[in-house]
Enzyme design. Sequence first.
Site, PDB file in Angstrom:
ATOM      1  N   ASP A  60      67.590  14.931 -41.491  1.00 34.36           N
ATOM      2  CA  ASP A  60      68.098  13.615 -41.891  1.00 34.36           C
ATOM      3  C   ASP A  60      67.462  13.241 -43.226  1.00 34.36           C
ATOM      4  OD1 ASP A  60      69.354  10.856 -40.599  1.00 34.36           O
ATOM      5  OD2 ASP A  60      67.663  10.473 -41.926  1.00 34.36           O
ATOM      6  N   ILE A  61      68.296  12.908 -44.219  1.00 36.11           N
ATOM      7  CA  ILE A  61      67.794  12.537 -45.543  1.00 36.11           C
ATOM      8  C   ILE A  61      67.022  11.223 -45.432  1.00 36.11           C
ATOM      9  CG2 ILE A  61      68.427  11.934 -47.912  1.00 36.11           C
ATOM     10  CD1 ILE A  61      70.900  13.663 -47.610  1.00 36.11           C
TER      11      ILE A  61
ATOM     12  N   GLU B 198      74.132  11.040 -43.105  1.00 41.64           N
ATOM     13  CA  GLU B 198      73.174  11.838 -43.864  1.00 41.64           C
ATOM     14  C   GLU B 198      72.458  12.845 -42.981  1.00 41.64           C
ATOM     15  OE1 GLU B 198      71.033   7.900 -42.858  1.00 41.64           O
ATOM     16  OE2 GLU B 198      73.074   8.640 -43.171  1.00 41.64           O
TER      17      GLU B 198
END
Length: 387
Positions: A260-261, A303
């Site tokens: 996950d960004i 994301e």
Amino acid sequence: MSDASSSARLVAVDGIPARDRRAPAPDDARQRRNRLTQAVKSWFGGRDDENMVPEANQPEPSTFQRVGAFLQQNLLEPTPPHYELVYGYILQTDRRLVDAVDRAIMREGLLTAEAAELILSEVRTDVSAEFLANLVDKAQAGLSEIAGLAKQSGADAQAYGQALESKVADLQGGAGEETVKALVQLTSSMIARTKQAEQQLRDAGKQMTQLRGSLAEARRIAESDALTGLANRRAFENKLRRAVLQARETGKPLALAFCDIDHFKVINDTHGHDVGDRILKFVAQRLASASGNNCFVARHGGEEFVMLFEGSNAEAAARIVNDVRADLQDRRLVAKQSGEAIGQVSFSAGVASLGPKDNGRQMLRTADQALYRAKREGRNRVVVLGE
């Protein structure tokens, strides 16, 4: 595994435009929230006194009231898309929608309007992709049946033509001349018509072959993420089911990474969604290029990305993921056209192995738990659970 520090490198992300956004003044934002709260309360039957003690034997709130309460708690405007999303969440009509909302609330503390819009668009895309995929399956089944019939019809027509040719030879014996000529003419006509039918069947077969190629392309589109070009969540879930079965049959290890960004909402709010989209594509390229042939990479939604490592345990998979993370954190991204600094982009990841009694969903849940542990411990790191 924690983050590593090294000298920064400037990396230009092609075509990222500069974009300035002014944050609303605190008083304006507070007044807007107050107006929104009062509107939601009046529309959905809420009370102004939030400290009022509930009456005994008070009836359970209706679904409509529960939707209104959720909108109020998350400061979401009572628009039709928000109502559609919250209604599905409360009634749990789609497991993936519920999971996505829960993850968004856990990540941000509430469901933001941006997250709600993204989740709803993804759910609608998933439904369209699933419908298209089902249509592809049915069409392929119909094509197989038609192809079989065409093949059989062609064989029957060929046999019939051969029989007629044989009769022509027999008729050239002792019958009357006019009769023989008539029979020969009729037979020749039937043979010609049969050959024409055979040609039509061959043409139909070619068309069906072309249609199969078109359906294969439709299936590829249905299982691809339009933005990043990676496989989408539907394709990943299908791949995960097959990989778990194969791992059980062969006894080989299987590992999964959930990435996950970090602070992606800040990137969107600061630089705009166009920049956010390019960051998503850039991270997707880094994950895909570094993973190798034994890893299946997909965009899980928003994301979030997932990586499936066949033949590797969690520790080996985590080393690969951490190498990508370390490489990414050392880069300082800038917009190539404007020169505007985007800064460091990082991601957190959770990694899990397939346990003796795990299925694919349990394996994904363990990796998700490891991901949130990485977030709680400061982000920009890889955490392994399940070994």
